[in-house]
Design an enzyme around this catalytic site. Structure first.
Site, PDB file in Angstrom:
ATOM      1  N   HIS A  49       0.828  -1.208   0.000  1.00 24.82           N
ATOM      2  CA  HIS A  49       0.000   0.000   0.000  1.00 24.82           C
ATOM      3  C   HIS A  49       0.864   1.260   0.000  1.00 24.82           C
ATOM      4  O   HIS A  49       1.572   1.535   0.975  1.00 24.82           O
ATOM      5  CB  HIS A  49      -0.889  -0.026   1.242  1.00 24.82           C
ATOM      6  CG  HIS A  49      -1.840   1.104   1.358  1.00 24.82           C
ATOM      7  ND1 HIS A  49      -1.895   1.915   2.473  1.00 24.82           N
ATOM      8  CD2 HIS A  49      -2.789   1.554   0.503  1.00 24.82           C
ATOM      9  CE1 HIS A  49      -2.844   2.816   2.309  1.00 24.82           C
ATOM     10  NE2 HIS A  49      -3.399   2.623   1.124  1.00 24.82           N
ATOM     11  N   HIS A  91      -0.871  10.666  -2.812  1.00 23.07           N
ATOM     12  CA  HIS A  91      -2.195  10.245  -2.363  1.00 23.07           C
ATOM     13  C   HIS A  91      -3.139  11.387  -2.024  1.00 23.07           C
ATOM     14  O   HIS A  91      -4.224  11.508  -2.604  1.00 23.07           O
ATOM     15  CB  HIS A  91      -2.081   9.323  -1.143  1.00 23.07           C
ATOM     16  CG  HIS A  91      -3.417   8.928  -0.597  1.00 23.07           C
ATOM     17  ND1 HIS A  91      -4.020   9.602   0.448  1.00 23.07           N
ATOM     18  CD2 HIS A  91      -4.279   7.951  -0.980  1.00 23.07           C
ATOM     19  CE1 HIS A  91      -5.205   9.058   0.688  1.00 23.07           C
ATOM     20  NE2 HIS A  91      -5.380   8.052  -0.150  1.00 23.07           N
TER      21      HIS A  91
END
Length: 293
Positions: A49, A91
């Site tokens: 991730h 992100h």
């Protein structure tokens, strides 16, 4: 979050396609369809991730390289776009949390990736917030990520940014990937590339442009059976939060011919539970938990 499921192609977004690349991708499409559905039970794919983000600053070269060394099956990244059109790996919808952007550019009205040129963003420190040993760690582009994982055992799961100020990022990502036919050929042949999104319309737009690349739908909530049936007509993966995932959901997704990758699973007990359910991939901040004996 609830899905808005598309049942018809978006004509506005199905315009140009690079001919030579499409020929390569179309030739691989049939072979890929045989690997999309869940086959025999086994160990799930280990999906790092934002790279190995539990051990290095997220979405940086350090996190990507560490995930590769830890033998992750995929790195999961987040694709955004700068003011001058560069696709970068970042992100958050604004950059204050993980960079020193406010110190370098005080007084700016906004701190979104799309408000800055790539030249400006190259000056940022994206590592000190995590640990002082990563001081000066820069942001990296999508091309940097591809360069670091190409010809390794680690594939790429790219998330199309859900930040609301982007309008064409799904098709921009697809068009950019068509400029890399050699990488696409290798990645698709080895089943080392997929794209996912929280926004079904973005996922569908990408799929319309490049249907040979497996496409996934992210959701923090549990999708209804009606949604699953509709999505199964064009999506390859359903990727829910692990806390809403149980055996019934896993079995139904597989029954409909799709795969399931769950996120973000860091606790050993949760990892064991998801593995026992037969999920196809586990998205985790600590890939070494699954890859090391």
């Amino acid at each position: 979050m609830r899905f808005t499921v598309l049942t018809e192609p978006d004509g506005r977004r199905s315009a140009r396609r690079a001919g030579a690349v499409v020929a390569v991708l179309s030739g691989l499409a049939l072979a890929l369809t045989t690997t999309t559905a869940h086959a025999a039970p086994g160990d799930p794919d280990v999906i790092a991730h934002r790279g190995s983000s539990g051990m290095a600053p997220e979405n940086t070269a350090a996190a990507i390289d560490l995930a590769v060394r830890q033998h992750a099956d995929f790195v999961e990244i987040d694709v955004q776009q700068t003011k001058d059109g560069k696709l970068v790996n970042f992100h958050d919808c604004t950059m204050e949390r993980t960079t020193n952007i406010e110190d370098l550019y005080p007084g700016r009205p906004r701190y979104r990736v799309s408000d800055f040129t790539w030249k400006e963003l190259q000056r940022l420190d994206a590592g000190t917030w995590f640990h002082k040993k990563y001081a000066g760690e820069p942001l990296i582009t999508l091309d940097d990520v591809i360069h670091r994982i190409d010809r390794t055992r680690t594939g790429l799961l790219a998330e199309i940014s859900p930040c609301s100020h982007y309008t064409d990022i799904a098709t921009d990502l697809a068009d950019h990937l068509t400029t890399k036919p050699a990488y696409l050929n290798r990645a698709l042949t080895r089943h080392q590339l997929a794209v996912q999104s929280f926004q079904p319309d973005d996922a569908h737009a990408f799929h319309t442009r490049l249907p040979a690349i497996p496409i996934g739908i992210l959701d923090a909530d549990r999708p209804t059976d009606t949604e699953l049936q509709q999505l199964s007509t064009w999506a390859d993966q359903i990727n829910p939060q692990h806390t809403v995932t149980d055996q019934t959901l896993v079995d139904r997704i597989h029954q409909l011919g799709m795969n399931i990758n769950v996120w973000t699973v860091d606790e050993p007990g949760a990892i064991r539970t998801m593995t026992n359910l037969g999920v196809d991939g586990i998205i985790t901040d600590y890939p070494q938990t699954l890859t090391q004996p």
